[in-house]
Design a protein around this motif. Structure first.
Motif, PDB file in Angstrom:
ATOM      1  N   ASP A 140      -9.194   5.789   4.761  1.00 15.94           N
ATOM      2  CA  ASP A 140      -9.271   4.748   3.915  1.00 15.94           C
ATOM      3  C   ASP A 140      -9.308   3.408   4.313  1.00 15.94           C
ATOM      4  N   LYS A 152       0.718  -1.185  -0.083  1.00 17.86           N
ATOM      5  CA  LYS A 152       0.061   0.022  -0.056  1.00 17.86           C
ATOM      6  C   LYS A 152       0.936   1.357  -0.033  1.00 17.86           C
ATOM      7  N   ALA A 182      -8.194   0.790   3.017  1.00 19.55           N
ATOM      8  CA  ALA A 182      -6.799   0.168   2.828  1.00 19.55           C
ATOM      9  C   ALA A 182      -5.710   0.174   3.837  1.00 19.55           C
ATOM     10  N   PHE A 183      -5.869   1.196   4.606  1.00 17.44           N
ATOM     11  CA  PHE A 183      -5.088   1.310   5.798  1.00 17.44           C
ATOM     12  C   PHE A 183      -5.581   0.921   7.087  1.00 17.44           C
ATOM     13  N   CYS A 184      -4.728   0.310   8.136  1.00 15.36           N
ATOM     14  CA  CYS A 184      -5.187   0.135   9.320  1.00 15.36           C
ATOM     15  C   CYS A 184      -4.604   1.420  10.248  1.00 15.36           C
TER      16      CYS A 184
END
Length: 83
Positions: free
Chosen positions: A23, A1, A25-27
């Motif tokens: 987002d 990512k 896609a991110f933790c």
């Protein structure tokens, strides 16, 4: 990512902070904000604990953010000095 593409204009800290928070896609728990405290030098805090409103106790202005770091790998994913 990737947080930003290599060809893209250097994004401001607020853009990175928002992307990490919203987002999917991110933790968000995986990232730290590194900032310059006027009295104690460089400090870090978890992104989810960042105080972004001027009315928050412990507020630090965005212009003091110097980097975002991936906690797991230690990789600096954004650094103000790398414009």
């Amino acid at each position: 990512k990737q947080i930003r593409s290599a060809a893209a204009k250097f994004p401001p800290a607020l853009t990175i902070l928002s992307r990490l928070r919203w987002d999917a896609a991110f933790c968000v728990e995986d990232y730290l904000v590194v900032y310059l405290d006027r009295h104690t030098g460089y400090q870090s805090v978890a992104v989810e604990e960042w105080k972004g409103e001027s009315s928050d106790e412990g507020f630090v202005p965005q212009h003091r953010i110097s980097a975002f770091v991936d906690r797991r790998s230690g990789e600096v994913v954004w650094h103000r000095g790398r414009r």
